[in-house]
Design an enzyme around this catalytic site. Structure first.
Site, short mmCIF file in Angstrom:
data_model
loop_
_atom_site.label_atom_id
_atom_site.label_comp_id
_atom_site.label_asym_id
_atom_site.label_seq_id
_atom_site.Cartn_x
_atom_site.Cartn_y
_atom_site.Cartn_z
N HIS A 85 -0.07 -1.75 -5.09
CA HIS A 85 -1.36 -1.56 -4.44
C HIS A 85 -2.49 -1.57 -5.48
O HIS A 85 -3.47 -2.31 -5.34
CB HIS A 85 -1.33 -0.22 -3.68
CG HIS A 85 -2.59 0.12 -2.96
ND1 HIS A 85 -2.70 0.04 -1.59
CD2 HIS A 85 -3.80 0.55 -3.38
CE1 HIS A 85 -3.91 0.40 -1.21
NE2 HIS A 85 -4.60 0.72 -2.29
N GLU A 86 -2.33 -0.80 -6.53
CA GLU A 86 -3.40 -0.70 -7.53
C GLU A 86 -3.56 -2.01 -8.30
O GLU A 86 -4.68 -2.45 -8.56
CB GLU A 86 -3.14 0.45 -8.50
CG GLU A 86 -3.11 1.84 -7.85
CD GLU A 86 -4.34 2.16 -7.01
OE1 GLU A 86 -5.43 1.62 -7.29
OE2 GLU A 86 -4.21 2.95 -6.05
ZN ZN Z 1 -6.58 1.36 -2.57
#
Ligand code: ZN
Ligand code: ADP
Ligand code: MG
Length: 623
Positions: free
Chosen positions: A432-433
């Site tokens: 995600h990051e």
């Molecule tokens: Zn996020």
């Protein structure tokens, strides 16, 4: 400067307080200790009294309405004991007394009776006054009581008693300072201006977001001008009692006029100065209106005389102020106290780090670069956080590292090492990051990605991507906004690309992305379909209908079109993000596995990774 309270209350009030106290004590004593002022006479039941008469033990009796006192027969020379009882309604008593040969009489009315009756008239009102005063003192604060509700509670700053605040303590608001330097001139040498017929301005309104130094600036004006400085907060005018506010305003100006030249500073002016037309559905607030009217009257009032009283006021909600306050002759000068720019932030950091020991590696400019949008108060807080961290790390001076950590704490919250994620969650967070970071690197508008971390922080963040601006931006164009939205969606898109499913972790991103898209359509007029119209009203709350409707009244079709446009913008950005990540799938894997290994990637390393991101052809961005 030191803060001095109002003059002490007049002497007679102190005396009256003492009297009040004494009489209350006396009353209480009379109630609870009726025999305090006479000999102790034992009380006996009425039945015992009758019995003793029948036994012929009683010599004499004095029968009163509330009490019968009687004396028993003595033994030898000793006089008998005196007892008392409470009479009951007994018509046979005189007869009985006579029969048994008791000497008896009715009690003469008490000689002290008049004191009792006077007290019973005087004390209850006194008690009322006492209670009233008690509440007044609590409401009014300080040594003033009932007789001075209407007194202003302005604090007077007196020069020279402690460290003075001057313009040197304020940075980053140069325009405001220039304006206020002039105000100081007015106060110091009014003749210079009046000689050529110029009218000295009466009201100066400091306008700006919270924490930008409005209060500080006002104090600096006082420090520089060397004149008395009456400082009061708008909310202090408004109290429980109707009419108090206006009385306070009157009193404040009276005092100020006596001490002219001087400054009156009203902080948080919006507390009294709210527009009278926006009563909303709750109706107006009479007390506030009266206070406001009094303020307007007073400001007009000292136009006539040549008194140099300048009213400074501060607010962070100028749009809510009553138009009457802003017209010429009142707060006709408005000074914008805005968030500082890059050099301003550096200067503020400089001021606040003067009192802390700085290490040799400190680069305040780099910190200023990272912190656009920070107010003076935020920066002061940042310096302090850094100093606290240095102390916790047992360093002798603050290092750059402390500043960077403090910055992350301020923007993302505390590190939460205790929040342990399982392997699967960790993996999702990492993808995600990295998704945010890669899309952010490929798109313009969001600044440079400086750090990716999967160490949990703050209330909600499981991981975070730090994007820092490379310069201050005042205008953003449409493509940059679209880039920001795509970056926000990058996290979720990475989850989709890798796992084909989505988690709950992206809700905050979606919220922000949708807000931004809606603003593009309703505020910035960036939609081709809806045209350059402002549908949003929240920016000009004085036009609002008081019922919290932030949007202009629009037809159903328009509302639908707005929703459609917002959706279109977000979906386009989503598609862009997906394309970027699919195009750079291998790099996504590489960075993520590195991140899972080290938990944090920043600096050179990150830069090297992100320069490898291949931008996607514009073709795919057009739906
Ligand atoms: Zn996020
Ligand atoms: P405001 O009244 O605008 O909300 P304050 O004047 O109360 O903000 O600012 C709070 C604190 O933040 C100040 O006491 C000061 O330490 C710091 N500060 C804010 N603005 C500045 C500035 N421009 N220069 C230096 N310090 C500032
Ligand atoms: Mg303030």
């Amino acid at each position: 400067m030191a803060i001095k309270d109002q003059p002490q209350p007049p002497r007679f009030r102190q005396i009256s307080n003492v009297l009040l106290l004494l009489s209350s004590l006396f009353l209480l004593a009379n109630i609870f200790l009726p025999n305090l002022f006479g000999p102790q006479i034992p009380q006996v039941p009425y039945s015992l009294f009758v019995h003793q008469i029948q036994e012929q033990d009683v010599v004499r009796a004095s029968v009163g309405q509330n009490e019968i006192r009687y004396q028993l027969k003595g033994e030898g020379d000793k006089p008998g004991q005196v007892l008392s009882t409470t009479p009951i309604f007994d018509l046979d008593l005189p007869k009985l007394l006579q029969e048994k040969g008791v000497e008896f009489a009715a009690t003469p009315p008490s000689k002290n009776g008049w004191i009792g009756s006077v007290l019973s008239w005087v004390i209850p009102p006194l008690i009322f006054v006492a209670i009233f005063q008690f509440f007044m003192n609590r409401g009014g604060g300080g040594p003033q009581g009932a007789l001075s509700i209407g007194k202003s509670k302005a604090k007077v700053y007196v020069e020279g008693e402690s460290a003075k605040i001057t313009f040197a303590d304020v940075a980053g608001v140069e325009e405001a300072k220039t304006e206020l330097v002039e105000v100081v001139e007015f106060l110091k040498t009014p003749d210079k201006f009046t000689a050529i017929g110029a009218r000295i301005p009466k009201g100066v309104l400091l306008v700006g977001p919270p924490g930008t130094g409005k209060t500080l600036l006002a104090k600096a004006v006082a420090g520089e001008a060397g004149v008395p400085f009456f400082s009061i907060s708008g909310s202090e005018f408004v109290e429980l009692f109707v009419g108090v506010g206006s009385a306070r305003v009157r009193d404040l100006f009276e005092q100020a006029k006596k001490q002219a030249p001087c400054i009156i500073f009203i902080d948080e002016l919006d507390a009294i100065g709210k527009s009278r037309s926006t009563g909303g559905m709750y109706g107006g607030n009479d007390e506030r209106e009266q206070t406001l009217n009094q303020l307007l009257t007073e400001m007009d009032g000292f136009a006539a005389g040549n008194t140099t009283v300048i009213v400074l006021a501060a607010t962070n909600r100028p749009e809510s102020l009553d138009a009457a306050l802003l017209r010429p002759g009142r707060f006709d000068r408005q000074v914008l106290v805005d968030r500082p720019d890059l050099s301003g932030r550096e200067a503020i950091l400089n001021i606040h780090s003067q009192t802390v020991k700085l290490g040799p590696d400190i680069d305040l400019k780099a910190i200023a670069t990272r912190t656009p949008g920070f107010s003076g108060a935020d920066l002061a807080n940042l310096v302090n956080e850094a100093a606290l961290l240095a102390a916790r790390n047992k360093r002798l001076a603050v290092a750059q590292e402390d500043f960077l950590e403090a910055f992350e704490r301020v923007v993302a919250g505390l590190e939460k090492k205790s929040r342990v994620l399982n392997e699967k969650e960790k993996k999702i967070v990492a993808y995600h990051e990295v998704g945010h970071a890669m899309v952010g690197a490929a798109m313009t508008g969001g600044g440079e990605v400086a750090k990716i971390s999967i160490i949990p922080r703050g209330m909600a963040a499981l991981g975070y991507t730090l994007q820092v601006p490379t310069e201050d931006r005042f205008l953003l164009d449409e493509s940059e906004l679209r880039g920001q939205i795509a970056t926000l969606l990058g996290g979720r898109s990475a989850e989709e690309v890798v796992f084909g499913s989505i988690t709950t972790g992206a809700s905050n991103d979606l919220q922000k992305a949708t807000d931004l898209a809606e603003r593009m359509v309703t505020t910035y007029g960036m939609s081709k379909v809806l045209g350059p119209l402002a549908y949003d009203r929240s920016q000009q709350s004085f036009l609002g209908d008081g019922m919290g409707n932030a949007r202009r009244a629009v037809s159903a079709q328009t509302a639908e079109a707005i929703d459609q446009e917002v959706k279109e913008i977000v979906e386009t950005a989503h598609k862009q993000a997906l394309d970027i990540l699919k195009e750079n799938r291998e790099l996504l894997e590489t960075i993520t596995s590195k991140l899972l290994e080290t938990e944090v990637i920043e600096g050179e390393k990150l830069h090297d990774f992100l320069t490898q991101v291949k931008p996607v052809d514009k073709v795919s961005a057009v739906v």
